[in-house]
Design a protein around this motif. Sequence first.
Motif, PDB file in Angstrom:
ATOM      1  N   LEU A  20      27.718  61.556 -27.862  1.00  0.00           N
ATOM      2  CA  LEU A  20      26.877  62.758 -27.883  1.00  0.00           C
ATOM      3  C   LEU A  20      27.733  64.022 -27.999  1.00  0.00           C
ATOM      4  N   SER A  47      24.886  60.388 -19.754  1.00  0.00           N
ATOM      5  CA  SER A  47      26.087  61.229 -19.808  1.00  0.00           C
ATOM      6  C   SER A  47      26.182  61.815 -21.207  1.00  0.00           C
ATOM      7  N   GLY A  95      21.160  66.450 -35.524  1.00  0.00           N
ATOM      8  CA  GLY A  95      20.219  67.160 -36.385  1.00  0.00           C
ATOM      9  C   GLY A  95      19.513  68.280 -35.640  1.00  0.00           C
ATOM     10  N   PRO A 153      12.892  58.160 -33.622  1.00  0.00           N
ATOM     11  CA  PRO A 153      13.996  58.412 -32.701  1.00  0.00           C
ATOM     12  C   PRO A 153      15.214  57.572 -33.089  1.00  0.00           C
ATOM     13  N   VAL A 194      18.112  66.462 -42.276  1.00  0.00           N
ATOM     14  CA  VAL A 194      17.602  65.090 -42.288  1.00  0.00           C
ATOM     15  C   VAL A 194      18.190  64.384 -41.062  1.00  0.00           C
ATOM     16  N   ALA A 211      13.369  60.552 -45.609  1.00  0.00           N
ATOM     17  CA  ALA A 211      13.957  61.158 -46.803  1.00  0.00           C
ATOM     18  C   ALA A 211      14.495  60.021 -47.675  1.00  0.00           C
ATOM     19  N   TRP A 226      22.267  57.110 -22.224  1.00  0.00           N
ATOM     20  CA  TRP A 226      22.182  56.679 -20.830  1.00  0.00           C
ATOM     21  C   TRP A 226      22.280  57.795 -19.803  1.00  0.00           C
ATOM     22  N   VAL A 284      13.462  66.707 -40.916  1.00  0.00           N
ATOM     23  CA  VAL A 284      12.742  65.493 -41.272  1.00  0.00           C
ATOM     24  C   VAL A 284      13.364  64.346 -40.493  1.00  0.00           C
ATOM     25  N   ARG A 285      12.541  63.616 -39.771  1.00  0.00           N
ATOM     26  CA  ARG A 285      13.104  62.437 -39.095  1.00  0.00           C
ATOM     27  C   ARG A 285      12.147  61.270 -39.209  1.00  0.00           C
ATOM     28  N   ALA A 319      22.177  64.238 -40.947  1.00  0.00           N
ATOM     29  CA  ALA A 319      22.443  63.883 -39.541  1.00  0.00           C
ATOM     30  C   ALA A 319      21.671  62.609 -39.213  1.00  0.00           C
TER      31      ALA A 319
HETATM   32  C1  LIG Z   1      22.215  52.324 -26.221  1.00  0.00           C
HETATM   33  C2  LIG Z   1      23.103  53.531 -26.435  1.00  0.00           C
HETATM   34  C3  LIG Z   1      23.476  54.289 -25.335  1.00  0.00           C
HETATM   35  C4  LIG Z   1      24.306  55.424 -25.520  1.00  0.00           C
HETATM   36  N1  LIG Z   1      24.631  56.179 -24.437  1.00  0.00           N
HETATM   37  C5  LIG Z   1      25.404  57.279 -24.591  1.00  0.00           C
HETATM   38  C6  LIG Z   1      25.707  58.122 -23.484  1.00  0.00           C
HETATM   39  O1  LIG Z   1      25.248  57.905 -22.359  1.00  0.00           O
HETATM   40  N2  LIG Z   1      26.509  59.211 -23.705  1.00  0.00           N
HETATM   41  C7  LIG Z   1      27.003  59.508 -24.952  1.00  0.00           C
HETATM   42  O2  LIG Z   1      27.726  60.500 -25.085  1.00  0.00           O
HETATM   43  N3  LIG Z   1      26.709  58.734 -26.028  1.00  0.00           N
HETATM   44  C8  LIG Z   1      25.920  57.643 -25.884  1.00  0.00           C
HETATM   45  N4  LIG Z   1      25.611  56.860 -26.974  1.00  0.00           N
HETATM   46  C9  LIG Z   1      26.046  57.303 -28.320  1.00  0.00           C
HETATM   47  C10 LIG Z   1      25.122  58.452 -28.776  1.00  0.00           C
HETATM   48  O3  LIG Z   1      23.800  58.183 -28.364  1.00  0.00           O
HETATM   49  C11 LIG Z   1      25.165  58.632 -30.291  1.00  0.00           C
HETATM   50  O4  LIG Z   1      26.503  58.743 -30.709  1.00  0.00           O
HETATM   51  C12 LIG Z   1      24.415  59.909 -30.699  1.00  0.00           C
HETATM   52  O5  LIG Z   1      23.133  59.932 -30.116  1.00  0.00           O
HETATM   53  C13 LIG Z   1      24.275  60.013 -32.211  1.00  0.00           C
HETATM   54  O6  LIG Z   1      23.438  61.116 -32.489  1.00  0.00           O
HETATM   55  P1  LIG Z   1      23.015  61.440 -33.988  1.00  0.00           P
HETATM   56  O7  LIG Z   1      22.127  62.627 -33.920  1.00  0.00           O
HETATM   57  O8  LIG Z   1      24.222  61.496 -34.838  1.00  0.00           O
HETATM   58  O9  LIG Z   1      22.211  60.171 -34.486  1.00  0.00           O
HETATM   59  P2  LIG Z   1      20.796  59.503 -33.987  1.00  0.00           P
HETATM   60  O10 LIG Z   1      20.471  59.933 -32.601  1.00  0.00           O
HETATM   61  O11 LIG Z   1      20.933  58.062 -34.273  1.00  0.00           O
HETATM   62  O12 LIG Z   1      19.735  60.176 -34.948  1.00  0.00           O
HETATM   63  C14 LIG Z   1      19.600  59.816 -36.297  1.00  0.00           C
HETATM   64  C15 LIG Z   1      18.299  60.391 -36.798  1.00  0.00           C
HETATM   65  O13 LIG Z   1      18.264  60.275 -38.214  1.00  0.00           O
HETATM   66  C16 LIG Z   1      16.967  59.830 -38.603  1.00  0.00           C
HETATM   67  N5  LIG Z   1      17.075  59.265 -39.955  1.00  0.00           N
HETATM   68  C17 LIG Z   1      17.969  58.355 -40.427  1.00  0.00           C
HETATM   69  N6  LIG Z   1      17.774  58.170 -41.740  1.00  0.00           N
HETATM   70  C18 LIG Z   1      16.737  58.976 -42.099  1.00  0.00           C
HETATM   71  C19 LIG Z   1      16.064  59.229 -43.316  1.00  0.00           C
HETATM   72  N7  LIG Z   1      16.408  58.635 -44.476  1.00  0.00           N
HETATM   73  N8  LIG Z   1      15.032  60.114 -43.334  1.00  0.00           N
HETATM   74  C20 LIG Z   1      14.652  60.740 -42.182  1.00  0.00           C
HETATM   75  N9  LIG Z   1      15.256  60.536 -41.008  1.00  0.00           N
HETATM   76  C21 LIG Z   1      16.285  59.674 -40.957  1.00  0.00           C
HETATM   77  C22 LIG Z   1      16.572  58.884 -37.493  1.00  0.00           C
HETATM   78  O14 LIG Z   1      15.186  58.649 -37.500  1.00  0.00           O
HETATM   79  C23 LIG Z   1      17.041  59.704 -36.283  1.00  0.00           C
HETATM   80  O15 LIG Z   1      16.072  60.678 -35.958  1.00  0.00           O
HETATM   81  C24 LIG Z   1      24.784  55.747 -26.820  1.00  0.00           C
HETATM   82  C25 LIG Z   1      24.402  54.970 -27.920  1.00  0.00           C
HETATM   83  C26 LIG Z   1      23.556  53.878 -27.740  1.00  0.00           C
HETATM   84  C27 LIG Z   1      23.143  53.070 -28.947  1.00  0.00           C
END
Ligand SMILES: Cc1cc2nc3c(=O)[nH]c(=O)nc-3n(C[C@H](O)[C@H](O)[C@H](O)COP(=O)(O)OP(=O)(O)OC[C@H]3O[C@@H](n4cnc5c(N)ncnc54)[C@H](O)[C@@H]3O)c2cc1C
Length: 453
Positions: free
Chosen positions: A430, A47, A17, A38, A11, A305, A45, A34-35, A334
């Motif tokens: 990231l 990095s 994910g 985005p 998820v 989900a 950005w 399932v997402r 995730a």
């Molecule tokens: C503006 C910005 C710039 C950034 N720049 C950087 C950078 O340059 N370098 C860096 O290292 N980090 C950066 N970060 C931090 C980094 O982007 C995040 O820490 C990282 O992307 C988190 O990844 P994730 O997969 O955990 O979550 P996310 O990328 O937030 O993904 C979460 C996913 O879960 C899905 N989701 C949530 N709930 C549900 C549900 N109930 N059912 C289905 N789907 C669901 C969402 O739709 C999404 O697809 C930045 C953050 C922001 C906000």
Amino acid sequence: MTGQPHAAVVVGGGLAGAAAALVLAERGVVTRLVRSGPGATALSWGSLDVAGASPDPVGLPWRDPVRSHPLSPGERLAYLLNARRAHPYGALFPERDAGRAVRAVKEATAALDAWLRPAGAGLEGSLDESRLLANVRGAVRVSDFAMVEAAAGDLGRAAGVVLGDVPGLSGFSAPAVARALGAELAALGVPCPPIRVVRLELPEGLQSLAARPARLAAALDDPAATAELARSVRGQAAEGRTLLLPPILGLSRTHSVCRALCEQAGGPVAELLGAPPWSPAGLRLDRALGAALERAGVEVRTARASGLRGELGRIAQVELEGEAALEADAVVLATGRFVGGGLSERDDAVVESLAGLPVFDDRGRRLDGRPGRGQLRRRYADPQPLFGAGVRTDGRLRPLGPDQHPLWSNLVAAGEILGGFDPALQRTGLGVALLSGVRAGEEAAHLAGEALR
Ligand SMILES: Cc1cc2nc3c(=O)[nH]c(=O)nc-3n(C[C@H](O)[C@H](O)[C@H](O)COP(=O)(O)OP(=O)(O)OC[C@H]3O[C@@H](n4cnc5c(N)ncnc54)[C@H](O)[C@@H]3O)c2cc1C
């Protein structure tokens, strides 16, 4: 049950994910992702911070506090493992073995690069030396890994910098970036290379898109437009200079666009990192991950989900809004935090949105059930408990319930939903998503196998 392939549901379709799903698929597990849309990954950005330095007191230092030499990212990672116990790297490397962490970073970043390359994207960097990468405002980020289009813009290595000004480009001024860079590098104690600004001519027909950078980037995917832009940078990166351009170099074939520009410029050409309000780097990463999932045979559904169903502490199904539930031997959570939707506020109280898991701040205090705004501090520089909030896990990344035991035995968590760090201040966003995503995929593959024994 024997003989049936194992099935997992992931998820969340950000980096965490996607990484988990790709590892599961590589291990032969039938994987559905399932997402709902985005998340933060698509806003990133350029990095990929595994152990990026930050000027904030809770961040990782750029220089050794005692001997004042610049720390390598590997040294910062070792410091993080020892000094920030609540950080998710603590759950990934509980024995605090920096050597093991470095090996895991090498493997995970190589895997990500291999997943991204076929879609014209990629990752470069190492834990041996920091890269000083400028963003579109002229702020310098002390990074370790970055997407290929930004990675070559290391100011620490450039004998000279040429900044490409694109007339009329919304929100970008190369002279302002040049001024900011001087001040930023001075603050870091790094000599500033000579900086020159050159005016670039956009191909005719694209000039009207300067006010809409996303459209302009998409238009530069056209090889004819790339070739025309390349002619306008001829010789600009010769003699050890680095040509830095705003982030407009295509959306789906950025690597080829950069190569064409490097050939004409006679040296390294890189994009500046993005900054609000717009950065194409995250969008490109999101698209390239989508392409990798498709190639790996992961079924991706756009759906929300809404709950987990099971008995005796094991999940059997993931419920979806408006669609049939998905059977699962193991589930990866995730869902990110407030941007992704993994955390939200309902009836004036912070909640983990899918499973109602307990939410903790980075000091271990329970936050769920309390109003989110009560956790916000007035001054930007004050610690912000809400921005480090998330679930806690055991050593297998299984989220803990109120009794400090895993709530579900076949649920693992990855990415920003893991609490204990603020990605904006601790510059490991990231990096956590990738490392925990890969580990969650490995754990979920084991758990899916255990379900059928
Ligand atoms: C503006 C910005 C710039 C950034 N720049 C950087 C950078 O340059 N370098 C860096 O290292 N980090 C950066 N970060 C931090 C980094 O982007 C995040 O820490 C990282 O992307 C988190 O990844 P994730 O997969 O955990 O979550 P996310 O990328 O937030 O993904 C979460 C996913 O879960 C899905 N989701 C949530 N709930 C549900 C549900 N109930 N059912 C289905 N789907 C669901 C969402 O739709 C999404 O697809 C930045 C953050 C922001 C906000």
